[in-house]
Design a protein around this motif. Structure first.
Motif, mmCIF file in Angstrom:
data_model
loop_
_atom_site.group_PDB
_atom_site.id
_atom_site.type_symbol
_atom_site.label_atom_id
_atom_site.label_comp_id
_atom_site.label_asym_id
_atom_site.label_seq_id
_atom_site.Cartn_x
_atom_site.Cartn_y
_atom_site.Cartn_z
ATOM 1 N N GLY A 207 0.800 -1.226 0.000
ATOM 2 C CA GLY A 207 0.000 0.000 0.000
ATOM 3 C C GLY A 207 0.824 1.261 0.000
ATOM 4 N N ALA A 208 2.154 1.137 -0.051
ATOM 5 C CA ALA A 208 3.012 2.326 0.020
ATOM 6 C C ALA A 208 2.782 3.272 -1.153
ATOM 7 N N THR A 209 2.633 2.731 -2.346
ATOM 8 C CA THR A 209 2.437 3.579 -3.520
ATOM 9 C C THR A 209 1.103 4.305 -3.463
ATOM 10 N N ILE A 210 0.026 3.582 -3.157
ATOM 11 C CA ILE A 210 -1.292 4.205 -3.070
ATOM 12 C C ILE A 210 -1.334 5.215 -1.939
ATOM 13 N N GLU A 211 -0.654 4.919 -0.834
ATOM 14 C CA GLU A 211 -0.614 5.858 0.287
ATOM 15 C C GLU A 211 0.094 7.157 -0.108
ATOM 16 N N ALA A 212 1.217 7.041 -0.801
ATOM 17 C CA ALA A 212 1.941 8.234 -1.242
ATOM 18 C C ALA A 212 1.101 9.049 -2.224
ATOM 19 N N CYS A 213 0.427 8.353 -3.145
ATOM 20 C CA CYS A 213 -0.463 9.046 -4.089
ATOM 21 C C CYS A 213 -1.595 9.750 -3.349
ATOM 22 N N SER A 214 -2.159 9.080 -2.367
ATOM 23 C CA SER A 214 -3.283 9.645 -1.613
ATOM 24 C C SER A 214 -2.875 10.902 -0.859
ATOM 25 N N ARG A 215 -1.745 10.843 -0.189
ATOM 26 C CA ARG A 215 -1.272 12.010 0.565
ATOM 27 C C ARG A 215 -1.012 13.191 -0.375
ATOM 28 N N THR A 216 -0.400 12.913 -1.507
ATOM 29 C CA THR A 216 -0.104 13.966 -2.469
ATOM 30 C C THR A 216 -1.389 14.605 -2.979
ATOM 31 N N CYS A 217 -2.383 13.769 -3.301
ATOM 32 C CA CYS A 217 -3.655 14.283 -3.820
ATOM 33 C C CYS A 217 -4.410 15.080 -2.764
ATOM 34 N N LEU A 218 -4.366 14.637 -1.528
ATOM 35 C CA LEU A 218 -5.016 15.390 -0.450
ATOM 36 C C LEU A 218 -4.374 16.762 -0.287
ATOM 37 N N MET A 219 -3.058 16.822 -0.338
ATOM 38 C CA MET A 219 -2.354 18.107 -0.239
ATOM 39 C C MET A 219 -2.671 19.004 -1.424
ATOM 40 N N GLY A 220 -3.039 18.384 -2.545
ATOM 41 C CA GLY A 220 -3.385 19.145 -3.737
ATOM 42 C C GLY A 220 -4.822 19.615 -3.769
ATOM 43 N N GLY A 221 -5.631 19.189 -2.793
ATOM 44 C CA GLY A 221 -7.000 19.683 -2.714
ATOM 45 C C GLY A 221 -8.096 18.668 -2.955
ATOM 46 N N VAL A 222 -7.733 17.425 -3.287
ATOM 47 C CA VAL A 222 -8.753 16.379 -3.443
ATOM 48 C C VAL A 222 -9.317 16.058 -2.062
ATOM 49 N N ARG A 223 -10.625 15.858 -1.981
ATOM 50 C CA ARG A 223 -11.247 15.638 -0.676
ATOM 51 C C ARG A 223 -11.501 14.174 -0.362
ATOM 52 N N ARG A 224 -11.869 13.374 -1.368
ATOM 53 C CA ARG A 224 -12.185 11.961 -1.118
ATOM 54 C C ARG A 224 -11.407 11.087 -2.110
ATOM 55 N N ILE A 225 -10.703 10.108 -1.563
ATOM 56 C CA ILE A 225 -9.839 9.257 -2.391
ATOM 57 C C ILE A 225 -10.143 7.788 -2.119
ATOM 58 N N TYR A 226 -10.310 7.044 -3.192
ATOM 59 C CA TYR A 226 -10.480 5.598 -3.142
ATOM 60 C C TYR A 226 -9.451 5.000 -4.099
ATOM 61 N N TYR A 227 -9.266 3.711 -4.018
ATOM 62 C CA TYR A 227 -8.374 3.075 -4.999
ATOM 63 C C TYR A 227 -8.968 1.763 -5.462
ATOM 64 N N THR A 228 -8.537 1.335 -6.642
ATOM 65 C CA THR A 228 -8.856 0.009 -7.129
ATOM 66 C C THR A 228 -7.633 -0.563 -7.822
ATOM 67 N N SER A 229 -7.547 -1.884 -7.854
ATOM 68 C CA SER A 229 -6.427 -2.557 -8.525
ATOM 69 C C SER A 229 -6.910 -3.908 -9.041
ATOM 70 N N VAL A 230 -6.240 -4.387 -10.052
ATOM 71 C CA VAL A 230 -6.579 -5.703 -10.592
ATOM 72 C C VAL A 230 -6.330 -6.773 -9.539
ATOM 73 N N ALA A 231 -5.215 -6.634 -8.813
ATOM 74 C CA ALA A 231 -4.844 -7.650 -7.833
ATOM 75 C C ALA A 231 -4.297 -7.030 -6.557
ATOM 76 N N ALA A 232 -4.395 -7.802 -5.493
ATOM 77 C CA ALA A 232 -3.808 -7.403 -4.212
ATOM 78 C C ALA A 232 -3.042 -8.594 -3.660
ATOM 79 N N GLY A 233 -1.798 -8.334 -3.234
ATOM 80 C CA GLY A 233 -0.970 -9.392 -2.687
ATOM 81 C C GLY A 233 -0.568 -9.101 -1.265
ATOM 82 N N LYS A 234 0.187 -9.998 -0.688
ATOM 83 C CA LYS A 234 0.627 -9.853 0.698
ATOM 84 C C LYS A 234 1.626 -8.716 0.802
ATOM 85 N N GLY A 235 1.602 -8.067 1.961
ATOM 86 C CA GLY A 235 2.575 -7.012 2.231
ATOM 87 C C GLY A 235 3.866 -7.602 2.779
ATOM 88 N N LEU A 236 4.558 -6.818 3.571
ATOM 89 C CA LEU A 236 5.828 -7.290 4.131
ATOM 90 C C LEU A 236 5.589 -8.294 5.230
#
Length: 236
Positions: A207-236
């Motif tokens: 989730g590091a990439t989506i988290e970084a994107c989310s923080r950047t978008c929030l700082m840019g003025g976006v109010r609500r952020i969701y994500y979708t992906s084809v696949a999700a795998g295990k983290g660390l």
């Protein structure tokens, strides 16, 4: 001869999972592989949407330990074979036609949920100019384009940019990954900022990439952020 039939005859499609030639008129997945996509079912993490192993759990390990700045995630399938190899071919072997199938599948699978969220724009996770030049495309953007055809929600490629490529993240901790990635993304404009966006990517792991994107978008003025992906795998 019908144009579509002729195209199938001389340029037959291939199964996105096993890469075998499909029959005339077939698209996407062959009959042998149709049951091999492992769609994520309940119980799912209430935040990132990953599959949980215990009905009593509400959040996956990563989401229970880390703050998330997006509201909710919608990953479609588990990141296992043969999907794992299929997404690698999409990403590294120029199998761009796979994106049409996966984007359409994502849109149909989550259509009711996405439309209820009132999403203003689909925002593909960007790649750097260097990576785009090497590959010739951004697989997340191709997936978002296919989703847009089904959902009739515009794709916004100018909101979130990735001016520089990042170093490999495999040896970094979760916090180091997010910190490293925060330097990579930037907001591409100061006006016409959508209120609600759906970030689109091929794979979600820690989730590091989506988290970084989310923080950047929030700082840019976006109010609500969701994500979708084809696949999700295990983290660390």
């Amino acid at each position: 001869m019908h144009k579509g039939f002729a195209a199938d005859l001389f340029f037959p499609g291939r199964c996105v999972l096993c890469d075998e030639v499909l029959g005339a008129g077939q698209k996407g997945i062959c009959g042998k592989c149709v049951s091999l996509l492992q769609y994520i079912e309940e119980p799912r993490c209430m935040k990132c949407g990953k599959k949980l192993s215990d009905d009593e759990e509400e959040y996956c390990y990563d989401c229970s330990k880390e703050e998330r700045h997006y509201l909710r995630g919608f990953p479609m399938c588990s990141y296992v074979s043969p999907l794992r190899e299929s997404l690698a071919r999409l990403k590294y072997e120029a199998r761009q036609e796979y994106a049409e199938f996966y984007g359409h599948e994502l849109a149909v699978h989550f259509k009711e949920s996405f439309l209820k969220l009132g999403i203003d724009a689909l925002v593909p996770v960007p790649v750097s100019k260097k990576r785009r030049s090497e590959r010739g495309y951004n697989q997340a953007e191709l997936i978002a384009d296919a989703m847009s055809k089904e959902l009739h929600i515009p794709v916004d490629t100018g909101l979130l940019l990735r001016p520089v490529a990042t170093d490999p993240l495999k040896k970094l901790t979760r916090q180091e990954r997010v910190k490293n990635l925060m330097k990579a993304f930037s907001i591409g404009r100061q006006d016409n900022i959508p209120e609600s966006i759906l970030l689109v990517d091929d794979i979600y792991t820690t989730g590091a990439t989506i988290e970084a994107c989310s923080r950047t978008c929030l700082m840019g003025g976006v109010r609500r952020i969701y994500y979708t992906s084809v696949a999700a795998g295990k983290g660390l």
